[in-house]
Design a protein around this motif. Structure first.
Motif, PDB file in Angstrom:
ATOM      1  N   THR A 255     -42.203 -37.440 -25.568  1.00 34.08           N
ATOM      2  CA  THR A 255     -42.313 -38.475 -24.546  1.00 34.08           C
ATOM      3  C   THR A 255     -42.010 -39.822 -25.198  1.00 34.08           C
ATOM      4  O   THR A 255     -41.818 -39.915 -26.412  1.00 34.08           O
ATOM      5  N   LEU A 256     -41.947 -40.877 -24.397  1.00 30.75           N
ATOM      6  CA  LEU A 256     -41.701 -42.210 -24.929  1.00 30.75           C
ATOM      7  C   LEU A 256     -43.028 -42.880 -25.256  1.00 30.75           C
ATOM      8  O   LEU A 256     -43.953 -42.856 -24.448  1.00 30.75           O
ATOM      9  N   ASP A 257     -43.118 -43.463 -26.431  1.00 29.56           N
ATOM     10  CA  ASP A 257     -44.340 -44.109 -26.903  1.00 29.56           C
ATOM     11  C   ASP A 257     -43.946 -45.500 -27.395  1.00 29.56           C
ATOM     12  O   ASP A 257     -43.449 -45.658 -28.516  1.00 29.56           O
ATOM     13  N   VAL A 258     -44.167 -46.506 -26.573  1.00 31.06           N
ATOM     14  CA  VAL A 258     -43.728 -47.864 -26.894  1.00 31.06           C
ATOM     15  C   VAL A 258     -44.417 -48.410 -28.150  1.00 31.06           C
ATOM     16  O   VAL A 258     -43.757 -48.977 -29.025  1.00 31.06           O
ATOM     17  N   PRO A 259     -45.751 -48.262 -28.297  1.00 34.67           N
ATOM     18  CA  PRO A 259     -46.373 -48.746 -29.531  1.00 34.67           C
ATOM     19  C   PRO A 259     -45.804 -48.096 -30.792  1.00 34.67           C
ATOM     20  O   PRO A 259     -45.646 -48.765 -31.825  1.00 34.67           O
ATOM     21  N   LEU A 260     -45.480 -46.795 -30.723  1.00 38.20           N
ATOM     22  CA  LEU A 260     -44.884 -46.128 -31.880  1.00 38.20           C
ATOM     23  C   LEU A 260     -43.519 -46.729 -32.208  1.00 38.20           C
ATOM     24  O   LEU A 260     -43.195 -46.944 -33.383  1.00 38.20           O
ATOM     25  N   VAL A 261     -42.726 -47.024 -31.201  1.00 35.65           N
ATOM     26  CA  VAL A 261     -41.424 -47.649 -31.439  1.00 35.65           C
ATOM     27  C   VAL A 261     -41.598 -48.987 -32.145  1.00 35.65           C
ATOM     28  O   VAL A 261     -40.861 -49.314 -33.086  1.00 35.65           O
ATOM     29  N   GLY A 262     -42.598 -49.755 -31.728  1.00 37.35           N
ATOM     30  CA  GLY A 262     -42.876 -51.023 -32.391  1.00 37.35           C
ATOM     31  C   GLY A 262     -43.276 -50.835 -33.841  1.00 37.35           C
ATOM     32  O   GLY A 262     -42.846 -51.597 -34.728  1.00 37.35           O
ATOM     33  N   ARG A 263     -44.095 -49.826 -34.123  1.00 34.82           N
ATOM     34  CA  ARG A 263     -44.509 -49.554 -35.504  1.00 34.82           C
ATOM     35  C   ARG A 263     -43.313 -49.139 -36.360  1.00 34.82           C
ATOM     36  O   ARG A 263     -43.215 -49.516 -37.535  1.00 34.82           O
ATOM     37  N   ILE A 264     -42.410 -48.352 -35.781  1.00 32.92           N
ATOM     38  CA  ILE A 264     -41.216 -47.915 -36.514  1.00 32.92           C
ATOM     39  C   ILE A 264     -40.387 -49.136 -36.931  1.00 32.92           C
ATOM     40  O   ILE A 264     -39.924 -49.231 -38.073  1.00 32.92           O
ATOM     41  N   ARG A 265     -40.234 -50.052 -36.018  1.00 36.14           N
ATOM     42  CA  ARG A 265     -39.460 -51.262 -36.327  1.00 36.14           C
ATOM     43  C   ARG A 265     -40.161 -52.092 -37.399  1.00 36.14           C
ATOM     44  O   ARG A 265     -39.528 -52.541 -38.358  1.00 36.14           O
ATOM     45  N   ARG A 266     -41.471 -52.301 -37.250  1.00 35.13           N
ATOM     46  CA  ARG A 266     -42.195 -53.133 -38.211  1.00 35.13           C
ATOM     47  C   ARG A 266     -42.263 -52.482 -39.590  1.00 35.13           C
ATOM     48  O   ARG A 266     -42.365 -53.178 -40.606  1.00 35.13           O
ATOM     49  N   ALA A 267     -42.216 -51.149 -39.641  1.00 35.36           N
ATOM     50  CA  ALA A 267     -42.261 -50.445 -40.925  1.00 35.36           C
ATOM     51  C   ALA A 267     -40.964 -50.587 -41.707  1.00 35.36           C
ATOM     52  O   ALA A 267     -40.922 -50.241 -42.891  1.00 35.36           O
ATOM     53  N   GLY A 268     -39.906 -51.055 -41.061  1.00 31.72           N
ATOM     54  CA  GLY A 268     -38.658 -51.290 -41.756  1.00 31.72           C
ATOM     55  C   GLY A 268     -37.560 -50.278 -41.522  1.00 31.72           C
ATOM     56  O   GLY A 268     -36.502 -50.343 -42.167  1.00 31.72           O
ATOM     57  N   TYR A 269     -37.783 -49.339 -40.609  1.00 29.03           N
ATOM     58  CA  TYR A 269     -36.736 -48.361 -40.298  1.00 29.03           C
ATOM     59  C   TYR A 269     -35.581 -49.054 -39.578  1.00 29.03           C
ATOM     60  O   TYR A 269     -35.774 -50.048 -38.873  1.00 29.03           O
ATOM     61  N   ASP A 270     -34.397 -48.490 -39.735  1.00 25.81           N
ATOM     62  CA  ASP A 270     -33.225 -49.052 -39.070  1.00 25.81           C
ATOM     63  C   ASP A 270     -33.181 -48.695 -37.587  1.00 25.81           C
ATOM     64  O   ASP A 270     -32.583 -49.429 -36.793  1.00 25.81           O
TER      65      ASP A 270
END
Length: 259
Positions: free
Chosen positions: A16-31
């Motif tokens: 499913t889509l998880d908006v907070p997880l997407v934000g964490r992925i970005r902040r962690a430095g993933y491309d």
């Protein structure tokens, strides 16, 4: 080299889509976040826009789980009209997120039904790809990456070697390969089988045993596979496809291995 994190196994419920997880992925430095395509089919427009906002200026070069279990790719239940309707809904959305590669794992969709032999199943699967999937995907400027799957989850096209042969036999310019090192390890494939297939591979997935997220180091099998990919000059994209955890620490491990 682009490093991603696939959200499929890290969300609750899965895929499913998880908006907070997407934000964490970005902040962690993933491309980029690597999404399950089918998650967008059931998501609201508002949810999709929230995901887009959480991604910032990143794009998703590859998205996995192209076909949901309800749509069959082999057997008597293949429905070309239903496949076309599904693709007409999801592909414009994928294009808007910058997706180029659509990963076709979809174990339950391509599972051989009782009574169907492997040779017959491969022939039908190849025809379904050429007749129903590839023409639509091609019209959006995308391609399909076939994913070898472990034998516990699927009974058709399991190894990298087998899938590479199938892709070459189908012989379509927009049908290529991805490799999931988790499935390779589960099948007991030798890392060296990657060598011949690397020219066809345009995306990689990685996970520890049991879909774990490595935090103390990559196991010897994963390290061996990465060394082979590096030696081949591979420089496209790789994503963790795991459960949730210390995603920032895991990225540091992977980048260190690739440096």
């Amino acid at each position: 080299m682009r490093f991603g994190f696939c959200t499929g196994f890290a969300t609750r419920p899965r895929f499913t889509l998880d908006v907070p997880l997407v934000g964490r992925i970005r902040r962690a430095g993933y491309d980029f976040p690597d999404f399950p395509v089918m998650a967008f089919d059931s998501a609201t427009k508002a949810a999709r826009e929230q995901v887009r906002e959480a991604m910032g200026d990143s794009v998703c070069p590859a998205a996995c789980n192209l076909v949901p279990a309800s749509l069959k790719l082999v057997g008597k239940e293949v429905d070309g009209g239903a496949l076309a309707a599904y693709l007409s809904r999801v592909l414009p959305i994928m294009a808007s997120f910058g997706v180029q590669h659509l990963v076709l794992g979809s174990a339950r969709s391509r599972m051989l039904p009782s009574g169907m032999g492997c040779r017959e199943g491969k022939a039908q699967f190849g025809n379904v790809l050429k007749e129903y999937l590839l023409p639509v995907v091609r019209s959006f400027g995308m391609d399909i990456l076939l994913e070898p799957l472990n034998r516990v989850e699927c009974n058709l096209l399991n190894t990298v070697e087998e899938c590479a042969l199938f892709v070459r036999e189908v012989h379509q310019p927009d049908l290529m390969l991805m490799a999931d090192l988790y499935h390779m390890e589960a099948n007991g494939e030798r890392p060296e089988t990657l060598q011949d297939a690397m020219p066809l591979i345009h995306h990689l997935h990685i996970a520890g045993v049991g879909r774990s997220l490595p935090t103390d180091g990559l196991d010897p099998y994963l390290r061996a596979c990465i060394r082979i990919a590096k030696a081949s000059g591979y420089d496209e994209s790789i994503s963790y496809e795991t459960v949730d955890g210390d995603i920032q620490g895991a990225l540091a491990l992977l980048k260190a291995m690739w440096s």
